[in-house]
Design a protein around this motif. Structure first.
Motif, short mmCIF file in Angstrom:
data_model
loop_
_atom_site.label_atom_id
_atom_site.label_comp_id
_atom_site.label_asym_id
_atom_site.label_seq_id
_atom_site.Cartn_x
_atom_site.Cartn_y
_atom_site.Cartn_z
N ILE A 76 20.83 -3.47 3.45
CA ILE A 76 22.20 -3.77 3.88
C ILE A 76 22.93 -2.49 4.25
O ILE A 76 23.61 -2.42 5.29
N VAL A 77 22.80 -1.47 3.41
CA VAL A 77 23.46 -0.19 3.69
C VAL A 77 22.96 0.40 5.01
O VAL A 77 23.75 0.84 5.85
N ILE A 78 21.67 0.37 5.22
CA ILE A 78 21.11 0.90 6.47
C ILE A 78 21.60 0.09 7.67
O ILE A 78 21.99 0.66 8.70
N GLY A 79 21.65 -1.23 7.54
CA GLY A 79 22.16 -2.07 8.61
C GLY A 79 23.60 -1.75 8.96
O GLY A 79 23.97 -1.64 10.13
N LEU A 98 23.90 2.08 16.85
CA LEU A 98 22.47 2.17 17.14
C LEU A 98 21.86 0.79 16.97
O LEU A 98 22.37 -0.03 16.20
N PRO A 99 20.76 0.51 17.66
CA PRO A 99 20.09 -0.79 17.42
C PRO A 99 19.50 -0.82 16.02
O PRO A 99 19.11 0.21 15.47
N LEU A 100 19.46 -2.00 15.44
CA LEU A 100 18.92 -2.13 14.09
C LEU A 100 17.45 -1.74 14.06
O LEU A 100 16.69 -2.12 14.97
N PRO A 101 17.03 -0.99 13.05
CA PRO A 101 15.63 -0.55 12.95
C PRO A 101 14.73 -1.63 12.36
O PRO A 101 14.07 -1.43 11.35
N ALA A 102 14.74 -2.80 12.97
CA ALA A 102 13.93 -3.91 12.47
C ALA A 102 13.48 -4.77 13.64
O ALA A 102 14.19 -4.88 14.63
N PRO A 103 12.32 -5.39 13.51
CA PRO A 103 11.87 -6.32 14.55
C PRO A 103 12.69 -7.60 14.49
O PRO A 103 13.47 -7.78 13.56
N LEU A 135 12.26 -13.44 12.38
CA LEU A 135 11.09 -14.19 11.92
C LEU A 135 9.82 -13.34 12.02
O LEU A 135 9.02 -13.29 11.08
N ALA A 136 9.66 -12.65 13.13
CA ALA A 136 8.46 -11.81 13.30
C ALA A 136 8.43 -10.71 12.24
O ALA A 136 7.37 -10.40 11.69
N GLY A 137 9.56 -10.14 11.93
CA GLY A 137 9.62 -9.08 10.92
C GLY A 137 9.26 -9.58 9.54
O GLY A 137 8.47 -8.96 8.82
N VAL A 138 9.82 -10.71 9.17
CA VAL A 138 9.53 -11.29 7.86
C VAL A 138 8.06 -11.66 7.76
O VAL A 138 7.40 -11.38 6.76
N LEU A 139 7.53 -12.29 8.79
CA LEU A 139 6.12 -12.67 8.77
C LEU A 139 5.20 -11.45 8.75
O LEU A 139 4.16 -11.46 8.08
#
Length: 56
Positions: free
Chosen positions: A13-16, A24-29, A32-36
């Motif tokens: 949460i802090v990073i987001g 900046l764009p969030l550093p996550a895919p 759903l794809a990220g969680v999977l």
């Protein structure tokens, strides 16, 4: 284990928040794809761990 999960969630949460504040764009895919992907890495690691224990 719950403490680790909560700390990981708070860190995420802090990073987001920081990334959004500095535009900046969030550093996550994608969600759903990220969680999977993370679940797949964890499950794969556990499978190998079980296989290696049984081979001993």
């Amino acid at each position: 284990m719950v403490k680790e999960a909560l700390l990981a969630m708070v860190a995420g949460i802090v990073i987001g928040v920081v990334f959004k504040l500095i535009k900046l764009p969030l550093p996550a895919p994608p969600v759903l794809a990220g969680v999977l992907g993370v679940a797949g890495v964890y499950i794969g690691g556990k499978i190998i761990e079980i296989v290696l224990v049984r081979m001993q």
